[in-house]
Design an enzyme around this catalytic site. Sequence first.
Site, PDB file in Angstrom:
ATOM      1  N   ASP A 262      37.605  16.606  13.027  1.00 39.07           N
ATOM      2  CA  ASP A 262      38.139  15.759  11.874  1.00 39.07           C
ATOM      3  C   ASP A 262      38.289  16.813  10.373  1.00 39.07           C
ATOM      4  O   ASP A 262      37.771  17.736  10.295  1.00 39.07           O
ATOM      5  CB  ASP A 262      37.625  14.503  11.694  1.00 39.07           C
ATOM      6  CG  ASP A 262      38.050  13.366  10.887  1.00 39.07           C
ATOM      7  OD1 ASP A 262      39.441  13.734  10.306  1.00 39.07           O
ATOM      8  OD2 ASP A 262      37.883  12.289  11.210  1.00 39.07           O
TER       9      ASP A 262
HETATM   10  C1  NOJ Z   1      40.148  11.675   8.728  1.00 43.57           C
HETATM   11  C2  NOJ Z   1      40.066  10.360   9.575  1.00 43.57           C
HETATM   12  O1  NOJ Z   1      38.887  10.234  10.033  1.00 43.57           O
HETATM   13  C3  NOJ Z   1      40.878  10.950  10.926  1.00 43.57           C
HETATM   14  O2  NOJ Z   1      40.673   9.774  11.710  1.00 43.57           O
HETATM   15  C4  NOJ Z   1      42.226  11.248  10.549  1.00 43.57           C
HETATM   16  O3  NOJ Z   1      43.074  11.413  11.778  1.00 43.57           O
HETATM   17  C5  NOJ Z   1      42.170  12.556   9.559  1.00 43.57           C
HETATM   18  N1  NOJ Z   1      41.405  12.245   8.659  1.00 43.57           N
HETATM   19  C6  NOJ Z   1      43.604  13.115   9.380  1.00 43.57           C
HETATM   20  O4  NOJ Z   1      44.230  12.297   8.317  1.00 43.57           O
END
Ligand code: NOJ
Length: 736
Positions: A262
Amino acid sequence: MTEQQLRALLADMSLAEKFGELQQMPGQYYTDDCIETGINAAFDFTEEEVACIGSALNVLDPARIIEIQKQHIARHPHGIPMLFMLDIIHGYSTIYPIPLAQACSFEPDLVRALARATARESCAAGQHVTFSPMADLSRDARWGRVMEGSGEDPYLNAKMAAAAVQGYQGDDLTAEGTISACVKHFAAYGAVEGGREYGYVDMSERMLRQYYLPAYKAACDAGSGMLMTAFNAIAGVPASGSRELNAILRDEWGYEGAVISDYGSISQMYSHGVIQNPLESTKRAMDGGVDIEMCIHHYRRGLPQLLESGEITTEQLDRAVWRVLNLKNRLGLFEDPYHFASPEKAAKLQNCEDFLQLARESVPRCSVLLKNDGKLLPLSPDADETVAFIGPFLNESDLLGGWVNQKVGRITAATLQETLQARFPARDFTYTAGCALLGAEDAMMAEKKHAAFETDADRRCAMLEEAVAAAKAADKVVLFLGEHPQCGGELAARADIRLPKIQRDLFRAVAAVNDTVVTVVFDHRPVELGDIAETSKALLNVWFPGTMGAAGITDMLFGDAAPTGRTTMSFPHTVGQEPIYYNRLPTDHAPEFSPIYITGYVDCPLDPLYCFGEGLTYTDFAYGEVRLDKATLHAGETLTATVTVQNVGERDGEETVQLYIRDPFASVSQPVKELKGFKRVFIPKGENAEVTFPLTPDDLRFYNEDVDFVWEPGEIQVFIGHDSRVSQYKTFRLEE
Ligand code: NOJ
């Protein structure tokens, strides 16, 4: 490319090219001439490094994607195309009900269809990977991200996660109209303590495996091209650097897709207090099986040194690169690096008639009718009665909810007032907002979410007075209330899950002068409804319904369509009950063992206000007895459970029949009920349907004390009914 060609390509790649495949760039780094400058200059990327980058996040414009890709291929030593990724959570431009609402349809086919339509828009717009579905089991409505998942049940979550993957990807990722799914957040992000965003998780391995992992596994088994690791640590071990989770994913499940961290979850191992520098984080993430680092640059700094020192092996590096190349190949990017991207096609597909119709039809299937005293709904389209439509959502142009790409999706086709006026030009309806979405009491939340709130006390008073006058003069009131559209998704955890006070005040004032109130609630989570549930005569929870929300809601209010969704997360009486879910473990202080020493609270019932699976429609159904075709089920056999359901109401209708089991005595305590089957059936008025469910011993497996996935001989209770409160059951014996 054949596998052999792909292997040859990998063997021919330089180290810089390999590192590049594992490094993602945020889209905004690509300037007009598509070369990384600006902020990137601070990271000192060499031209070679820039040329070798494997993927980009958040480039929205298809023409730009095509241009970046063109220049990238020309610059890359082997012409390897980039992957373009984006969070496309409930629609690209045409926005469908939020994923939690979609799950309430209990209809994997609908989830598949919505993902399919989303993929068609997204593919034409140049996207290759969406960071969806979110398969995190969610039992705590305080967590803002519950709107992105399917709710509290592992069986349903698994079905929905798999359906979403199938919808996005189709049977062949090289085909037009497909994109790769990326199941997230591995693992157990939904269990953050107290629902706190970016919080921590601790749980037994048995719990992790039995409840939290099945949906990720189902998505992987359905072929999800990618998987994202979570921000959270589990028992102190960050998910993005967990050898244990990696072993489950790769060794046990045999997952061959690419794994991405993430955003910042690798560098955030520093905040977890387990790494001190990019070398340590890179080592842990690589050992934890993360192939691509999302947008942060620890890999870039760590990989070369670790490879040189031998702490990361060439095989390890090549395995990671292989998985990324393999996804590119699955998407057919080596043959068509643009994967059918076309600004013209994208413009034609976005919000086209078919998708808008699909969006509209999905609204009633995802909305949950929680209460309908005296069959107040549907309202008559031509009755001689006055109706006042009141509430801050009346003229709200955002019925889409959280996680919408602002530039392409932030449009609701029409507001509720526009829709109602257009549909019923001759009716004696009054319209007034009554209040703003947020009041001064919500200042903290409003500021954090950059949302407007009412600051003018006089205006607040005047709006309220106007609403009360309208309510007084009307035979019936329909109130449109709800959470702020920005208060769901990431960074939207709430400690107070009631509707904003300004709206509760409006409700009370209106209900004091009119006792025929229908309340329509917009929310990202099961909110605490309090006296709104008690006093409204009808209560329709529409979640955030998307682009065609207003049309879909009007269809339901006036009976052109019936709400048929069932809630997949329990609605609590009070936030103090969170986390709350139907499939809890029994305790020796359950009411059936003692009338006094019962589990729960002294100031609140144990059960939720509305339970898992609950929801009404515009007709009624009666259930016959559960029938089992066997008294004993042996290994290798299938038992069939049957029930007759009769439509005893005044209209044709759809019922979601639910099968739950209970294993009352096992070596490890088992839940009081567990969903093991569901079927939506259409039953014409006055008619019956026979609904059958197969059950095999494999359906009855659980993790025992040694964390083996077993079924044990003994008695099993089978419940079939309307929702998780069902009490009628039949018993069979499970034998070797
Ligand atoms: C953080 C989020 O937790 C995740 O779900 C998301 O896909 C990513 N950022 C990218 O935006």
